[in-house]
Design an enzyme around this catalytic site. Structure first.
Site, PDB file in Angstrom:
ATOM      1  N   GLY A 192     -38.458 -13.726   3.639  1.00  0.00           N
ATOM      2  CA  GLY A 192     -39.558 -14.687   3.706  1.00  0.00           C
ATOM      3  C   GLY A 192     -40.197 -14.781   2.343  1.00  0.00           C
ATOM      4  O   GLY A 192     -39.541 -14.574   1.325  1.00  0.00           O
ATOM      5  N   THR A 195      -1.160  -4.751   9.371  1.00  0.00           N
ATOM      6  CA  THR A 195      -2.059  -5.071  10.488  1.00  0.00           C
ATOM      7  C   THR A 195      -2.367  -6.570  10.404  1.00  0.00           C
ATOM      8  O   THR A 195      -3.465  -6.966   9.997  1.00  0.00           O
ATOM      9  CB  THR A 195      -3.369  -4.251  10.416  1.00  0.00           C
ATOM     10  OG1 THR A 195      -3.915  -4.367   9.088  1.00  0.00           O
ATOM     11  CG2 THR A 195      -3.154  -2.794  10.720  1.00  0.00           C
ATOM     12  N   VAL A 242       0.831  -1.205   0.000  1.00  0.00           N
ATOM     13  CA  VAL A 242       0.000   0.000   0.000  1.00  0.00           C
ATOM     14  C   VAL A 242       0.868   1.259   0.000  1.00  0.00           C
ATOM     15  O   VAL A 242       0.649   2.189  -0.780  1.00  0.00           O
ATOM     16  CB  VAL A 242      -0.962  -0.026   1.218  1.00  0.00           C
ATOM     17  CG1 VAL A 242      -1.680   1.297   1.388  1.00  0.00           C
ATOM     18  CG2 VAL A 242      -1.972  -1.152   1.049  1.00  0.00           C
ATOM     19  N   LYS A 302      14.172  -1.599   2.591  1.00  0.00           N
ATOM     20  CA  LYS A 302      13.097  -0.923   1.832  1.00  0.00           C
ATOM     21  C   LYS A 302      13.422   0.559   1.669  1.00  0.00           C
ATOM     22  O   LYS A 302      13.178   1.153   0.609  1.00  0.00           O
ATOM     23  CB  LYS A 302      11.741  -1.112   2.530  1.00  0.00           C
ATOM     24  CG  LYS A 302      11.269  -2.555   2.499  1.00  0.00           C
ATOM     25  CD  LYS A 302       9.810  -2.710   2.905  1.00  0.00           C
ATOM     26  CE  LYS A 302       9.389  -4.170   2.822  1.00  0.00           C
ATOM     27  NZ  LYS A 302       8.021  -4.432   3.221  1.00  0.00           N
ATOM     28  N   CYS A 346     -40.792 -17.704  -2.278  1.00  0.00           N
ATOM     29  CA  CYS A 346     -39.702 -18.160  -3.155  1.00  0.00           C
ATOM     30  C   CYS A 346     -38.368 -18.379  -2.447  1.00  0.00           C
ATOM     31  O   CYS A 346     -37.777 -19.447  -2.552  1.00  0.00           O
ATOM     32  CB  CYS A 346     -39.506 -17.172  -4.296  1.00  0.00           C
ATOM     33  SG  CYS A 346     -40.952 -17.086  -5.342  1.00  0.00           S
TER      34      CYS A 346
END
Ligand SMILES: NC(=O)c1ccc[n+]([C@@H]2O[C@H](COP(=O)([O-])OP(=O)(O)OC[C@H]3O[C@@H](n4cnc5c(N)ncnc54)[C@H](O)[C@@H]3O)[C@@H](O)[C@H]2O)c1
Length: 433
Positions: free
Chosen positions: A264, A86, A11, A35, A267
């Site tokens: 409900g 994370t 990211v 990095k 179908c």
């Protein structure tokens, strides 16, 4: 604008290149020296389409650099974007260790800064993290939230493999914050990006990414279960799912994506049951398809619990059919709730302008006679005979007429369908909002 990015992984690295190519100056910070060194040679830390070229060009223009010193990066910038990892803990919880370390580093650096600073959380974090990050920064810096600094939740939606393309064409940019100045600065950061900017509550911004990714995971599992059934029957599952995705009115659409009451009708329950039974007969396990009905039953229990918790006995139900505009009572979820309440001795009155017992025929009639044999004693032809009598009013379908009467009521209202968001005098409770 001058921006620091904490965390130079997928990211952070993509964000750095794309922000720089939109004219900003970006300093990256990472705890891994390797990095930092790669960025300072104009090279990406990840393999990703187009990012080599973008970073190379921006490095030549001196728009990007990296450091392992948070202080240097924060002091030189107006906005710090947190993109650190994370991961999950061994027990499945979210590990926010790196987020909190970064917040502490930013806080310490802010001690030495006298201008307003915006911190954006781009990493995926659970609701409540923004507040914790604010508290850490305030404690470490001695500065005041929303006076000297503000934290904006700004989740990232890119996919690896098409991250640059996704960065410039996101479905939307989500900014969750509680400070106008910070939100204004953040929206300027994304000028030139295709797609709308949505300003929302902090916790909405923190939640959306989890909902997105859980739904993506559900889609994969759902499609695979459909595929397994199709294969067993020698049906081309990709043809089936191609058609499925073509339906943008009901399938790939906002329809049905409204938190509320159970489904409900004649179908959905029947057809889901048929597919599950078919899979079972084929000796296939379909845990996702199986779980749908379980979840639906739990939602009916939830509605029941809300009613029981009021400790009132006279319950007025508005809406009996499974949705507004029909008299179809078959598998209407509120019928199950009424059946249970009835069994527990509650007094019930019901109003539904579309349901007239004398006009019910066929399966519709036999279903309701079996479920609620004494329905005729509960049904009222005049809504006022429910409203004036009930201690609790339950809204069970989206008939427009229910919307107008509610804000004026003195009783507790339990809304199963989000007919209204108006607070009423007697108290209002939504089933899942
Ligand atoms: N990878 C994706 O496709 C993607 C998409 C959207 C959101 N996200 C989320 O974005 C976040 C970052 O993901 P990623 O894939 O880029 O992670 P990553 O592991 O590739 O990169 C995280 C970087 O943070 C660095 N870091 C850790 N602690 C630090 C600190 N205190 N200061 C500075 N740097 C520190 C690490 O060294 C690492 O380089 C995660 O929350 C992830 O869930 C990822």
């Amino acid at each position: 604008m001058n921006i620091s990015i904490f965390g130079l992984g997928y990211v952070g690295c993509v964000g750095m290149g794309c922000l720089a190519s939109n004219g900003h100056e970006v300093i990256g910070v990472d705890v891994q020296q390797q990095k930092v060194d790669l960025i300072n040679q104009g090279r990406p830390t990840i393999v990703e389409k187009d990012i080599d070229q973008i970073l190379g060009e921006q490095f030549e223009k001196k728009k990007i650099s990296a450091t392992s010193h948070a202080l240097e990066a924060v002091l030189a910038t107006e906005v710090s974007i947190i993109c650190v990892g994370t991961p999950s803990t061994s027990r499945g919880h979210l590990n926010l260790e790196y987020i909190f370390q970064t917040a502490a580093q930013i806080g310490q650096a802010l001690k030495a800064k006298n201008t307003f600073h915006v911190v954006a959380i781009r990493s995926t974090v659970l609701p409540g993290t923004n507040d914790k990050v604010c508290a850490i920064i305030a404690q470490e810096s001695g500065k005041r939230r929303n006076v000297d600094f503000s934290v904006v939740s700004n989740p990232e939606f890119l996919r690896e493999g098409s991250a640059v393309e996704d960065y410039f064409n996101p479905p939307m940019t989500v900014l969750g914050g509680d400070n106008e100045k910070a939100l204004d600065i953040m929206s300027k950061l994304y000028t030139g990006i295709n797609g709308p900017v949505e300003f929302v509550d902090i916790q909405v911004a923190e939640t959306i990414k989890y909902v997105n990714n859980s739904f993506h995971a559900l889609k994969v599992a759902f499609a695979n279960e459909v595929g397994n059934i199709c294969k067993q029957l020698d049906i081309d599952s990709h043809e089936v799912m191609r058609l499925f995705c073509m339906d943008r009115q009901l399938n790939i659409s906002p329809v049905y994506f409204k938190p509320g009451f159970a489904y409900g009708g004649s179908c959905l329950p029947k057809d889901l049951k048929a597919l599950n039974t078919l899979a079972h007969d084929l000796y296939l396990e379909s845990p996702v398809l199986n779980a749908i009905d379980i979840s639906n039953e739990k939602q009916k229990n939830r509605a029941l619990d809300l009613i029981v918790q009021t400790q009132k006995r006279r319950i007025g139900i508005l809406g009996l059919s499974f949705k507004a505009g029909t008299d179809d009572l078959r598998n209407s979820p509120i019928v199950d709730v009424i059946e249970t309440l009835n069994g527990k001795g509650y007094e019930i009155r019901i109003y539904d302008r579309n349901v007239s017992l004398s006009r019910l025929v066929g399966k519709n009639k036999s279903f309701i006679e079996e479920k609620l044999p004494h329905l005729c004693n509960m049904m009222q032809g005049d809504i006022n005979r429910v409203l004036e009598w009930a201690e609790v009013i339950v809204i069970a379908n989206r008939d427009d007429m229910f919307q107008e009467i509610l804000p004026r009521r003195d009783q507790k209202i339990i809304d199963l369908v989000r007919i209204t968001r108006h607070e009423n005098k007697g108290g209002y409770e939504g089933i899942c909002w």
